[in-house]
Design a protein around this motif. Structure first.
Motif, PDB file in Angstrom:
ATOM      1  N   ASP A 139      -7.533  -1.952  -7.881  1.00 36.14           N
ATOM      2  CA  ASP A 139      -6.983  -1.524  -6.607  1.00 36.14           C
ATOM      3  C   ASP A 139      -6.010  -2.574  -6.084  1.00 36.14           C
ATOM      4  OD1 ASP A 139      -8.505   0.815  -6.679  1.00 36.14           O
ATOM      5  OD2 ASP A 139     -10.208  -0.168  -5.718  1.00 36.14           O
ATOM      6  N   ILE A 140      -5.302  -2.242  -5.004  1.00 37.26           N
ATOM      7  CA  ILE A 140      -4.223  -3.097  -4.511  1.00 37.26           C
ATOM      8  C   ILE A 140      -4.331  -3.242  -2.993  1.00 37.26           C
ATOM      9  CG2 ILE A 140      -1.714  -3.333  -4.316  1.00 37.26           C
ATOM     10  CD1 ILE A 140      -1.517  -1.556  -6.855  1.00 37.26           C
ATOM     11  N   LEU A 141      -4.342  -4.473  -2.510  1.00 40.60           N
ATOM     12  CA  LEU A 141      -4.324  -4.721  -1.073  1.00 40.60           C
ATOM     13  C   LEU A 141      -2.891  -4.625  -0.548  1.00 40.60           C
ATOM     14  CD1 LEU A 141      -6.639  -7.864  -0.652  1.00 40.60           C
ATOM     15  CD2 LEU A 141      -7.292  -5.451  -0.602  1.00 40.60           C
ATOM     16  N   MET A 142      -2.712  -3.942   0.564  1.00 44.35           N
ATOM     17  CA  MET A 142      -1.416  -3.975   1.230  1.00 44.35           C
ATOM     18  C   MET A 142      -1.190  -5.378   1.794  1.00 44.35           C
ATOM     19  SD  MET A 142      -1.294  -0.238   3.049  1.00 44.35           S
ATOM     20  CE  MET A 142      -1.399   1.259   2.055  1.00 44.35           C
ATOM     21  N   GLU A 143       0.074  -5.769   1.939  1.00 47.04           N
ATOM     22  CA  GLU A 143       0.393  -7.161   2.264  1.00 47.04           C
ATOM     23  C   GLU A 143      -0.272  -7.653   3.543  1.00 47.04           C
ATOM     24  OE1 GLU A 143       4.566  -7.891   2.257  1.00 47.04           O
ATOM     25  OE2 GLU A 143       4.742  -7.743   0.074  1.00 47.04           O
TER      26      GLU A 143
ATOM     27  N   ARG B  56      -4.401   4.478   1.041  1.00 39.73           N
ATOM     28  CA  ARG B  56      -3.540   5.390   0.302  1.00 39.73           C
ATOM     29  C   ARG B  56      -4.070   5.465  -1.121  1.00 39.73           C
ATOM     30  NH1 ARG B  56       0.457   7.499   2.842  1.00 39.73           N
ATOM     31  NH2 ARG B  56       1.314   8.424   0.949  1.00 39.73           N
ATOM     32  N   SER B  57      -4.389   6.661  -1.563  1.00 40.13           N
ATOM     33  CA  SER B  57      -4.866   6.839  -2.931  1.00 40.13           C
ATOM     34  C   SER B  57      -3.694   7.232  -3.820  1.00 40.13           C
ATOM     35  CB  SER B  57      -5.949   7.922  -2.998  1.00 40.13           C
ATOM     36  OG  SER B  57      -5.406   9.203  -2.727  1.00 40.13           O
ATOM     37  N   PHE B  58      -3.770   6.859  -5.083  1.00 42.20           N
ATOM     38  CA  PHE B  58      -2.744   7.281  -6.034  1.00 42.20           C
ATOM     39  C   PHE B  58      -3.386   7.533  -7.387  1.00 42.20           C
ATOM     40  CE2 PHE B  58      -2.948   2.719  -6.447  1.00 42.20           C
ATOM     41  CZ  PHE B  58      -2.746   2.449  -7.793  1.00 42.20           C
ATOM     42  N   LEU B  59      -2.858   8.488  -8.105  1.00 44.14           N
ATOM     43  CA  LEU B  59      -3.383   8.869  -9.402  1.00 44.14           C
ATOM     44  C   LEU B  59      -2.854   7.919 -10.467  1.00 44.14           C
ATOM     45  CD1 LEU B  59      -2.842  12.739  -9.190  1.00 44.14           C
ATOM     46  CD2 LEU B  59      -4.867  11.432  -8.533  1.00 44.14           C
ATOM     47  N   ASP B  60      -3.755   7.398 -11.251  1.00 44.82           N
ATOM     48  CA  ASP B  60      -3.350   6.455 -12.284  1.00 44.82           C
ATOM     49  C   ASP B  60      -2.381   7.094 -13.275  1.00 44.82           C
ATOM     50  OD1 ASP B  60      -3.370   4.029 -13.666  1.00 44.82           O
ATOM     51  OD2 ASP B  60      -4.902   4.732 -15.041  1.00 44.82           O
ATOM     52  N   TRP B  61      -2.507   8.408 -13.466  1.00 43.68           N
ATOM     53  CA  TRP B  61      -1.640   9.101 -14.412  1.00 43.68           C
ATOM     54  C   TRP B  61      -0.433   9.749 -13.716  1.00 43.68           C
ATOM     55  CZ3 TRP B  61      -6.465  10.351 -12.808  1.00 43.68           C
ATOM     56  CH2 TRP B  61      -6.627  11.552 -12.123  1.00 43.68           C
ATOM     57  N   ASP B  62      -0.296   9.512 -12.408  1.00 45.11           N
ATOM     58  CA  ASP B  62       0.843  10.057 -11.680  1.00 45.11           C
ATOM     59  C   ASP B  62       1.108   9.174 -10.463  1.00 45.11           C
ATOM     60  OD1 ASP B  62       2.786  11.472 -10.404  1.00 45.11           O
ATOM     61  OD2 ASP B  62       1.637  13.311 -10.150  1.00 45.11           O
ATOM     62  N   TYR B  63       1.908   8.114 -10.647  1.00 46.58           N
ATOM     63  CA  TYR B  63       2.135   7.138  -9.587  1.00 46.58           C
ATOM     64  C   TYR B  63       2.882   7.716  -8.386  1.00 46.58           C
ATOM     65  CZ  TYR B  63       0.428   3.059 -12.138  1.00 46.58           C
ATOM     66  OH  TYR B  63      -0.378   2.152 -12.770  1.00 46.58           O
ATOM     67  N   GLN B  64       3.487   8.892  -8.541  1.00 50.66           N
ATOM     68  CA  GLN B  64       4.227   9.493  -7.435  1.00 50.66           C
ATOM     69  C   GLN B  64       3.311  10.281  -6.498  1.00 50.66           C
ATOM     70  OE1 GLN B  64       7.500   8.694  -7.161  1.00 50.66           O
ATOM     71  NE2 GLN B  64       7.027   7.441  -8.962  1.00 50.66           N
ATOM     72  N   ALA B  65       2.073  10.487  -6.916  1.00 56.27           N
ATOM     73  CA  ALA B  65       1.173  11.354  -6.149  1.00 56.27           C
ATOM     74  C   ALA B  65       0.298  10.545  -5.197  1.00 56.27           C
ATOM     75  CB  ALA B  65       0.301  12.177  -7.104  1.00 56.27           C
TER      76      ALA B  65
ATOM     77  N   GLU C 147      -1.254   9.663  -1.495  1.00 63.30           N
ATOM     78  CA  GLU C 147      -1.558  10.403  -0.284  1.00 63.30           C
ATOM     79  C   GLU C 147      -2.417   9.561   0.648  1.00 63.30           C
ATOM     80  OE1 GLU C 147      -5.493  12.916  -1.747  1.00 63.30           O
ATOM     81  OE2 GLU C 147      -3.626  13.972  -1.309  1.00 63.30           O
ATOM     82  N   HIS C 148      -2.270   9.836   1.939  1.00 63.79           N
ATOM     83  CA  HIS C 148      -3.055   9.146   2.964  1.00 63.79           C
ATOM     84  C   HIS C 148      -4.487   9.656   2.934  1.00 63.79           C
ATOM     85  CE1 HIS C 148      -4.081   7.430   6.915  1.00 63.79           C
ATOM     86  NE2 HIS C 148      -4.641   8.600   7.165  1.00 63.79           N
ATOM     87  N   VAL C 149      -5.454   8.738   3.016  1.00 69.11           N
ATOM     88  CA  VAL C 149      -6.865   9.119   3.043  1.00 69.11           C
ATOM     89  C   VAL C 149      -7.510   8.454   4.252  1.00 69.11           C
ATOM     90  CG1 VAL C 149      -9.075   9.116   1.832  1.00 69.11           C
ATOM     91  CG2 VAL C 149      -6.931   9.298   0.532  1.00 69.11           C
ATOM     92  N   SER C 150      -7.932   9.266   5.216  1.00 66.05           N
ATOM     93  CA  SER C 150      -8.624   8.750   6.389  1.00 66.05           C
ATOM     94  C   SER C 150     -10.110   8.601   6.098  1.00 66.05           C
ATOM     95  CB  SER C 150      -8.453   9.698   7.583  1.00 66.05           C
ATOM     96  OG  SER C 150      -7.109   9.781   7.975  1.00 66.05           O
ATOM     97  N   ALA C 151     -10.750   7.728   6.832  1.00 67.84           N
ATOM     98  CA  ALA C 151     -12.197   7.626   6.734  1.00 67.84           C
ATOM     99  C   ALA C 151     -12.807   8.974   7.107  1.00 67.84           C
ATOM    100  CB  ALA C 151     -12.726   6.536   7.658  1.00 67.84           C
TER     101      ALA C 151
ATOM    102  N   LYS D 216      -7.859   2.348  12.349  1.00 65.23           N
ATOM    103  CA  LYS D 216      -7.030   3.491  11.968  1.00 65.23           C
ATOM    104  C   LYS D 216      -5.699   2.998  11.413  1.00 65.23           C
ATOM    105  CE  LYS D 216      -5.358   7.953  13.635  1.00 65.23           C
ATOM    106  NZ  LYS D 216      -5.178   8.849  14.804  1.00 65.23           N
ATOM    107  N   GLN D 217      -5.768   2.479  10.208  1.00 59.69           N
ATOM    108  CA  GLN D 217      -4.580   1.928   9.553  1.00 59.69           C
ATOM    109  C   GLN D 217      -4.832   1.870   8.054  1.00 59.69           C
ATOM    110  OE1 GLN D 217      -3.137  -1.795  11.212  1.00 59.69           O
ATOM    111  NE2 GLN D 217      -2.349  -2.444   9.234  1.00 59.69           N
ATOM    112  N   GLU D 218      -3.830   2.171   7.279  1.00 58.89           N
ATOM    113  CA  GLU D 218      -3.945   2.028   5.825  1.00 58.89           C
ATOM    114  C   GLU D 218      -3.886   0.543   5.465  1.00 58.89           C
ATOM    115  OE1 GLU D 218      -0.607   4.197   4.446  1.00 58.89           O
ATOM    116  OE2 GLU D 218      -1.583   6.155   4.603  1.00 58.89           O
ATOM    117  N   THR D 219      -4.848   0.083   4.670  1.00 61.23           N
ATOM    118  CA  THR D 219      -4.877  -1.336   4.293  1.00 61.23           C
ATOM    119  C   THR D 219      -4.944  -1.539   2.777  1.00 61.23           C
ATOM    120  OG1 THR D 219      -7.296  -1.491   4.418  1.00 61.23           O
ATOM    121  CG2 THR D 219      -6.062  -1.942   6.444  1.00 61.23           C
ATOM    122  N   VAL D 220      -5.201  -0.450   2.035  1.00 60.49           N
ATOM    123  CA  VAL D 220      -5.449  -0.575   0.595  1.00 60.49           C
ATOM    124  C   VAL D 220      -4.803   0.589  -0.150  1.00 60.49           C
ATOM    125  CG1 VAL D 220      -7.251  -0.586  -1.189  1.00 60.49           C
ATOM    126  CG2 VAL D 220      -7.654  -1.763   0.973  1.00 60.49           C
ATOM    127  N   HIS D 221      -4.284   0.302  -1.340  1.00 70.07           N
ATOM    128  CA  HIS D 221      -3.922   1.341  -2.304  1.00 70.07           C
ATOM    129  C   HIS D 221      -5.099   1.499  -3.258  1.00 70.07           C
ATOM    130  CE1 HIS D 221       0.376   1.702  -1.312  1.00 70.07           C
ATOM    131  NE2 HIS D 221       0.361   0.405  -1.118  1.00 70.07           N
TER     132      HIS D 221
END
Length: 308
Positions: A99-103, A129-138, A140-144, A213-218
């Protein structure tokens, strides 16, 4: 100058394909005072050597760096606990080795817990924000999940009861004070999952969970992973292992209707598995989605939430 030390624990197992991205995201944090712990669960690839080479380049960026290497594979919770035992930070951020931490992940979490009147915040969950390992363009925002349980008027007992009905977050978004880990750690009796048991134990011990209420991780969704399963299936087979946890920790504490709803969902999945209907064919997806209209407990549950 801020003296708060944040320990970032990277949980790895055969993470060689992704670990470089994960470590770079920690390197690039806007917050500076970071202790880096890499806890590896006996990888059989070259994860450790990649980490060692990376550390040689960037060791001066961090307050301290440690690699904790296991001699046998013990599961995710045990790996988390090994990392925790090596921490010296005031706040702890766990992240998987893919996984990836936002800056501004760490800086944003610290700012949130320091808001005036919020000194009691010890456990924070955020969006991602989630992303598909086999589709980096996909991406999407994921709320708790079920953010209503984080309201100021909701106490920790209500949070616990609501959390029994379904898990609200994802462990890469957690930001936890060391005081919480002095009360409870990760339950090693469930080696296939770490986050849900930890959340329920924290709530049972009176630790309220707060929502940023903020995206912090990919968050990387990997095909054929234990949680997400094969992308060609309607649902992953992980439900069979989670049933062990559910029967012990969740179902005994739910109402009759809630237990029946959980049971019917579980047996529906078993039915689809048994008769080979779990493949993502249009007719199977249709049957899986709309079979709930025949489930009286599902109808009751939906109507209850509509009229409450």
């Amino acid at each position: 100058m801020d003296k708060t030390v944040v320990s970032v624990i990277v949980i790895t197992y055969n993470s060689s394909q992704y670990i470089g991205e994960t470590l770079d995201s920690i390197l690039n944090q806007t917050y500076q005072d970071i202790e880096l712990i890499i806890s590896d669960d006996c990888s059989t690839d070259n994860t450790i050597s990649i980490c060692e080479n990376w550390i040689q380049k960037y060791s001066t960026r961090f307050r301290d760096i440690k690699i904790i290497a296991a001699t046998r594979n013990a599961g995710i919770p045990a790996n988390c606990n090994k990392g925790l035992a090596a921490c010296n930070g005031d706040w702890i951020k766990l992240i998987a080795g893919d996984d990836i931490l936002m800056e501004d992940c760490i800086a944003s979490n610290l700012a949130f817990v320091r808001l005036q009147g919020n000194e009691d915040k010890l456990f924070v969950v955020s969006d991602m924000r989630s992303f598909l390992d086999w589709d980096y363009q996909a991406e999407e925002h994921v709320s708790a999940y079920n953010i209503n349980i984080f309201g100021e008027n909701i106490d920790v007992k209500e949070q616990y009861q609501e959390s029994l009905k379904g898990f609200f977050g994802n462990s890469p978004t957690f930001f936890v004070h060391k005081k919480v880990y002095e009360i409870t750690t990760y339950d090693e009796s469930y080696p296939f999952m770490e986050d849900y048991p930890f959340v329920l134990n924290a709530l049972k011990n009176g630790i309220k969970i707060h929502y940023l209420k903020q995206e912090t991780v990919h968050y990387r969704i990997r095909n054929n992973s234990a949680y997400n399963g094969d992308s060609q299936l309607i649902f992953p087979n992980f439900y069979l292992r989670q049933r062990i946890f559910d029967k012990k920790e969740r179902l005994p504490n739910l109402s009759f209707n809630e237990r029946m709803l959980e049971n019917t969902i579980y047996y529906k999945k078993m039915f689809f598995d048994k008769f080979k209907l779990n493949s993502r064919k249009k007719v199977n997806i249709f049957l899986y989605k709309y079979s709930d209209v025949l489930n009286p407990f599902y109808i009751y549950y939906r109507l209850k939430h509509i009229f409450e």
